[in-house]
Design a protein around this motif. Structure first.
Motif, PDB file in Angstrom:
ATOM      1  N   ASP A 142      -0.806  35.286 -18.361  1.00 33.89           N
ATOM      2  CA  ASP A 142      -0.869  33.976 -18.938  1.00 33.89           C
ATOM      3  C   ASP A 142       0.114  32.889 -18.542  1.00 33.89           C
ATOM      4  OD1 ASP A 142      -2.763  34.861 -20.544  1.00 33.89           O
ATOM      5  OD2 ASP A 142      -1.455  35.517 -22.381  1.00 33.89           O
ATOM      6  N   ASP A 143       0.897  33.290 -17.803  1.00 36.69           N
ATOM      7  CA  ASP A 143       2.026  32.275 -17.060  1.00 36.69           C
ATOM      8  C   ASP A 143       1.973  31.870 -15.608  1.00 36.69           C
ATOM      9  OD1 ASP A 143       3.330  32.345 -19.814  1.00 36.69           O
ATOM     10  OD2 ASP A 143       4.696  34.009 -19.319  1.00 36.69           O
ATOM     11  N   TRP A 144       0.683  32.660 -15.114  1.00 34.67           N
ATOM     12  CA  TRP A 144       0.620  32.467 -13.863  1.00 34.67           C
ATOM     13  C   TRP A 144       0.436  31.007 -13.482  1.00 34.67           C
ATOM     14  CZ3 TRP A 144      -2.967  36.270 -11.168  1.00 34.67           C
ATOM     15  CH2 TRP A 144      -2.533  37.764 -11.262  1.00 34.67           C
ATOM     16  N   GLU A 145       0.196  30.023 -14.005  1.00 41.71           N
ATOM     17  CA  GLU A 145      -0.072  28.607 -13.850  1.00 41.71           C
ATOM     18  C   GLU A 145       1.276  28.063 -13.483  1.00 41.71           C
ATOM     19  OE1 GLU A 145      -2.317  25.931 -16.165  1.00 41.71           O
ATOM     20  OE2 GLU A 145      -4.095  27.244 -15.978  1.00 41.71           O
ATOM     21  N   ASP A 146       2.374  28.605 -14.127  1.00 40.78           N
ATOM     22  CA  ASP A 146       3.792  28.109 -14.038  1.00 40.78           C
ATOM     23  C   ASP A 146       4.337  28.443 -12.687  1.00 40.78           C
ATOM     24  OD1 ASP A 146       3.717  26.875 -16.535  1.00 40.78           O
ATOM     25  OD2 ASP A 146       4.491  29.029 -17.298  1.00 40.78           O
ATOM     26  N   PHE A 147       3.544  29.177 -11.846  1.00 43.06           N
ATOM     27  CA  PHE A 147       4.243  29.842 -10.535  1.00 43.06           C
ATOM     28  C   PHE A 147       3.202  29.111  -9.392  1.00 43.06           C
ATOM     29  CE2 PHE A 147       5.744  32.553 -13.655  1.00 43.06           C
ATOM     30  CZ  PHE A 147       7.142  32.843 -13.258  1.00 43.06           C
ATOM     31  N   ILE A 148       2.303  28.222  -9.682  1.00 45.05           N
ATOM     32  CA  ILE A 148       1.672  27.451  -8.373  1.00 45.05           C
ATOM     33  C   ILE A 148       2.763  26.874  -7.545  1.00 45.05           C
ATOM     34  CG2 ILE A 148       0.140  25.871  -8.069  1.00 45.05           C
ATOM     35  CD1 ILE A 148      -1.505  26.289 -10.572  1.00 45.05           C
ATOM     36  N   VAL A 149       2.442  26.866  -6.049  1.00 44.26           N
ATOM     37  CA  VAL A 149       3.418  26.765  -5.136  1.00 44.26           C
ATOM     38  C   VAL A 149       2.494  26.148  -4.026  1.00 44.26           C
ATOM     39  CG1 VAL A 149       5.427  28.203  -5.470  1.00 44.26           C
ATOM     40  CG2 VAL A 149       3.204  28.841  -4.114  1.00 44.26           C
ATOM     41  N   ASP A 150       3.101  25.290  -3.229  1.00 48.72           N
ATOM     42  CA  ASP A 150       2.475  24.493  -1.953  1.00 48.72           C
ATOM     43  C   ASP A 150       2.725  25.651  -0.862  1.00 48.72           C
ATOM     44  OD1 ASP A 150       1.530  23.479   0.206  1.00 48.72           O
ATOM     45  OD2 ASP A 150       2.384  21.312  -0.287  1.00 48.72           O
ATOM     46  N   ILE A 151       1.849  26.275  -0.379  1.00 54.34           N
ATOM     47  CA  ILE A 151       2.275  27.187   0.673  1.00 54.34           C
ATOM     48  C   ILE A 151       2.148  26.830   2.009  1.00 54.34           C
ATOM     49  CG2 ILE A 151       1.726  29.331  -0.748  1.00 54.34           C
ATOM     50  CD1 ILE A 151      -1.110  29.540   1.137  1.00 54.34           C
ATOM     51  N   ASP A 152       1.451  25.655   2.239  1.00 60.79           N
ATOM     52  CA  ASP A 152       1.444  25.227   3.607  1.00 60.79           C
ATOM     53  C   ASP A 152       2.402  24.166   3.921  1.00 60.79           C
ATOM     54  OD1 ASP A 152      -1.068  26.291   4.134  1.00 60.79           O
ATOM     55  OD2 ASP A 152      -2.114  24.776   2.907  1.00 60.79           O
ATOM     56  N   LYS A 153       3.693  24.342   3.235  1.00 59.50           N
ATOM     57  CA  LYS A 153       4.669  23.643   3.596  1.00 59.50           C
ATOM     58  C   LYS A 153       5.535  24.355   4.498  1.00 59.50           C
ATOM     59  CE  LYS A 153       5.002  20.081   0.265  1.00 59.50           C
ATOM     60  NZ  LYS A 153       5.864  19.400  -0.647  1.00 59.50           N
TER      61      LYS A 153
END
Length: 153
Positions: A142-153
């Motif tokens: 349920d908390d995964w949205e808090d862990f979104i990252v930009d991996i192409d940087k």
């Protein structure tokens, strides 16, 4: 003595993906570990968002699967990237993925081990997920949205 005046033939530039041997196909993997990150897809836009949450089977230091040979027995929904399904799996791969780059007829980056000759280069340059992830076992779904990252940087 080898003739160094002849340009080296690079299989990923001289062959079609369908003609790669299994060893050539497997060697394309740059070892970044980004394909082993959990992803979320927006229901409205279908946009895919990567998180910094890794599959429980990712070795966070080597950025390789701990159970690669039989991963589908442990995780049937694991992304099965093949020569035959590459096009349909592209959205689930980072833009830096070597498979994606070869499919798009782009050059492999200079840090790729097939160019640099060193599988550690990607880690030394901080381009892998080494030391950047948390296991899915440690995060409530349920908390995964808090862990979104930009991996192409």
């Amino acid at each position: 003595m080898a003739d160094r005046s002849k340009p080296q033939v690079l299989f990923w530039e001289s062959k079609k993906i369908q003609d790669f041997s299994q060893d050539e196909w497997e060697s394309l993997c740059d070892g970044c570990g980004k394909c082993c990150l959990q992803k979320l897809q927006d229901e409205d836009t279908e946009e895919i968002h990567f998180t910094c949450i890794s599959c429980q089977f990712l070795d966070e230091q080597s950025c390789r699967c701990k159970v690669y040979g039989n991963r589908f027995e442990h995780l049937p929904e694991c992304l099965n990237l093949t020569k035959e399904n590459l096009e349909s799996t592209l959205p689930w791969l980072p833009n830096t993925c070597s498979y994606k780059l070869v499919y798009q007829e782009k050059s492999l980056p200079v840090w790729h081990h097939l160019i640099s000759g060193n599988k550690e280069t990607i880690h030394v340059l901080n381009l892998s997920v080494r030391d950047k992830v948390v296991s899915e076992l440690d995060v409530d779904e349920d908390d995964w949205e808090d862990f979104i990252v930009d991996i192409d940087k």
